[in-house]
Structure formats: C-alpha cells, structure tokens
Design an enzyme around this catalytic site. Structure first.
Site, short mmCIF file in Angstrom:
data_model
loop_
_atom_site.label_atom_id
_atom_site.label_comp_id
_atom_site.label_asym_id
_atom_site.label_seq_id
_atom_site.Cartn_x
_atom_site.Cartn_y
_atom_site.Cartn_z
N ASP A 57 79.04 47.54 -23.98
CA ASP A 57 79.08 48.26 -22.71
C ASP A 57 78.34 47.44 -21.67
O ASP A 57 77.51 46.59 -22.01
CB ASP A 57 78.43 49.64 -22.85
CG ASP A 57 78.54 50.47 -21.57
OD1 ASP A 57 79.59 50.38 -20.90
OD2 ASP A 57 77.59 51.18 -21.22
N SER A 58 78.64 47.72 -20.42
CA SER A 58 77.95 47.02 -19.34
C SER A 58 76.49 47.46 -19.24
O SER A 58 75.68 46.77 -18.63
CB SER A 58 78.65 47.30 -18.00
OG SER A 58 78.69 48.69 -17.74
N CYS B 210 83.23 51.14 -22.74
CA CYS B 210 83.02 51.09 -21.29
C CYS B 210 84.38 51.31 -20.65
O CYS B 210 85.32 50.55 -20.91
CB CYS B 210 82.44 49.74 -20.90
SG CYS B 210 82.33 49.45 -19.11
N GLU C 210 71.02 55.47 -14.78
CA GLU C 210 70.32 54.28 -15.26
C GLU C 210 68.90 54.19 -14.73
O GLU C 210 68.05 53.51 -15.31
CB GLU C 210 71.11 53.02 -14.92
CG GLU C 210 72.48 52.98 -15.58
CD GLU C 210 72.77 51.68 -16.31
OE1 GLU C 210 72.20 50.65 -15.90
OE2 GLU C 210 73.56 51.70 -17.28
N CYS D 167 83.57 58.03 -17.93
CA CYS D 167 82.53 57.00 -17.93
C CYS D 167 81.55 57.41 -19.02
O CYS D 167 81.15 58.57 -19.09
CB CYS D 167 81.83 56.92 -16.58
SG CYS D 167 80.39 55.80 -16.57
N HIS E 147 78.53 56.91 -19.37
CA HIS E 147 77.22 57.36 -18.91
C HIS E 147 77.19 58.87 -18.66
O HIS E 147 76.14 59.51 -18.80
CB HIS E 147 76.86 56.68 -17.59
CG HIS E 147 76.43 55.26 -17.70
ND1 HIS E 147 77.28 54.25 -18.07
CD2 HIS E 147 75.23 54.67 -17.47
CE1 HIS E 147 76.63 53.11 -18.06
NE2 HIS E 147 75.38 53.33 -17.71
#
Length: 275
Positions: free
Chosen positions: A10-11, A73, A158, A192, A194
C-alpha cells in the site's frame, strides 16, 4: 527452505486493514507488508507517477521472494495494476502474480443494494480512473453507480485525526455531496483501504439502514478462492506464520505507532530506501 511470502503493498497504512482481514482468513502463511509512506499519499498523483512507484515496490517485494503480491491500495489498483499485469510482469516476473482490490469488490458489491444504486467514496485518483464504474458495470450492468472523491480523508487519517471531533465536518461534507447525487443510494462503498478507520463517524452521519461496505473481508475471501483455484501459486507459498513489515519512511517508530492502529496489534517495521 527459502521464504516465499505473500506480499501486501500500500502507499501508506490503509492496506493494513486489508492485511488484517487476509491474515484472519488465511493464517499460517508468511507475509510481507510494504508501505511506501515516504511517497504517500498516491491519491492526487499522476498515472505515470503512481505506476512507477507501484512497479518499484512490486519489484522490491519480488526480490524478497514473493510469488504473489496484493495491491491493497485502490489508487494503485486503479492506475497501475493493469499495466503491471499486462506489460511489466513479462519483464520483472513472468512466473509471479499481482492482484488488486477493485475487481474482487466489483464482483460482489451489487449484492449489497436493494435500490440498485451505489455510492463509491475514494481518492481523487481512484474516482478519476472510473475503474469502479467500468468494473461494476461489467458484473452488474443494471446498477447505477455514483462517485465522490474525498481528498481530505486520507490526510486526516494518516495524521491521527480520524477519531477527533474536527473530522466530523469533513466526513459530513463528502457524504452530503454523494447523497445529493441520488436519494435512492442505499449502499456506500469505502473504496479506499484507509476509510474503515472513519467507519463509525461515517455511519453516524448517514440515514439509518444505509449499507457501508469496507473491502477487507471481500478481498480476503477472494484471495482464498484464488489460491484454491491456482494451486500452482499456492504450493509455492511458504507457511511458517512469519509476518514482516517494511516502510519507506525512515521514522519507523512513527510508522509502527500508526500501523498498529490500522492492523489491530503491535507492529515493528524496518526501513527501506527507494532512492
């Protein structure tokens, strides 16, 4: 025996929510998680940049012995997966496989809606790629799909603000925008990895009975099915239950702190330079 783990990329941190579901569904395998945190977020970057970064990280995972890599991702799956599968693998790993998160989600998302109208919440890159529009139409041609980019959600998450009161404004803002597109939307896809960390706040701002679908369990079940159907890949995977975590940020302590929140248990990572 040399380790041949499943690679999960993942990024940033979001792929750890998918990794958690995969590990719960398929325990016993060896896994390597690789987060390209130093170059995150990917969501607003160009196709060329996302492809280049993703390819570099896939190559790194191949060098660690991974016969199979999961792009956990959505942005990388939307903007890099097809080129890697159709062009790059011939050069960097013709005997390896790279899978994404969009297709397995599109294969089942239509089963969650009764009204036949779905909203997709994602990064700018995922939305602009129209990957979900195309994939869902392939499997569920009668379903209407609406999209909404949520560019501020990943930075909120994040930076550890996802459970703070200040996040509510930005959560409600994007939800209002997607629901304004159609009063018949009854299912929202968190496109996503996240976004599951915002799931409680998202549900709090939605009408009662609205479906909110995260991808972790979907991707995990799809991977289990893939390994069952591809014994030539499954048989190569090593099975000693080893978990390794790597990140491109040199602040591994900060990565470990945030990663533990996403993964649900303590994480200890090592630094990898992609320069």
């Amino acid at each position: 025996m040399n380790k041949q783990p499943i690679g999960i990329f993942d990024s940033g941190y979001g792929g750890l929510t998918v990794f958690r579901s995969i590990l719960d569904t398929l325990p016993g395998y060896d896994y390597i998680y690789f987060g390209d945190n130093a170059r995150a977020p990917y969501g607003n970057r160009s196709f060329q940049t996302i492809h280049q970064y993703t390819k570099e990280c896939v190559e790194w995972l191949f060098k660690q012995g991974c016969p199979l890599v999961i792009l956990a991702c959505n942005t990388a799956s939307a903007k890099a997966l097809r080129t890697i599968q159709q062009r790059d693998l011939q050069e960097i790993g013709p005997d390896r496989r790279v899978l994404g998160v969009i297709r397995p989600t599109a294969e089942v998302i239509g089963n969650y809606t009764k009204s036949g109208q779905i909203g997709v919440l994602g990064t700018k890159g995922t939305v602009q790629s129209e990957s979900y529009l195309k994939e869902i139409e392939h499997f569920f041609p009668d379903i209407q799909v609406y999209q909404q980019a949520c560019p501020l959600w990943v930075p909120l998450i994040e930076n550890g603000e996802y459970d703070k009161p200040g996040a509510d404004y930005f959560v409600k803002q994007y939800l209002d925008q997607i629901l304004a597109q159609s009063a018949e939307i009854d299912t929202l896809l968190l496109a996503c990895t996240h976004y599951p960390l915002l799931q409680e706040k998202i549900k709090a701002h939605l009408p009662q009975g609205m479906n909110v679908v995260a991808q972790g369990d979907i991707v995990a079940k799809s991977l289990a099915d893939y390994l069952h159907r591809h014994p030539e890949i499954e048989s190569r995977l090593s099975k000693s239950g080893d978990l390794s975590f790597y990140t491109t940020t040199d602040d591994t302590a900060d990565f470990d702190h945030h990663a533990s929140l996403f993964f649900g248990e303590a994480v200890r990572s090592e630094y990898v330079s992609m320069k």
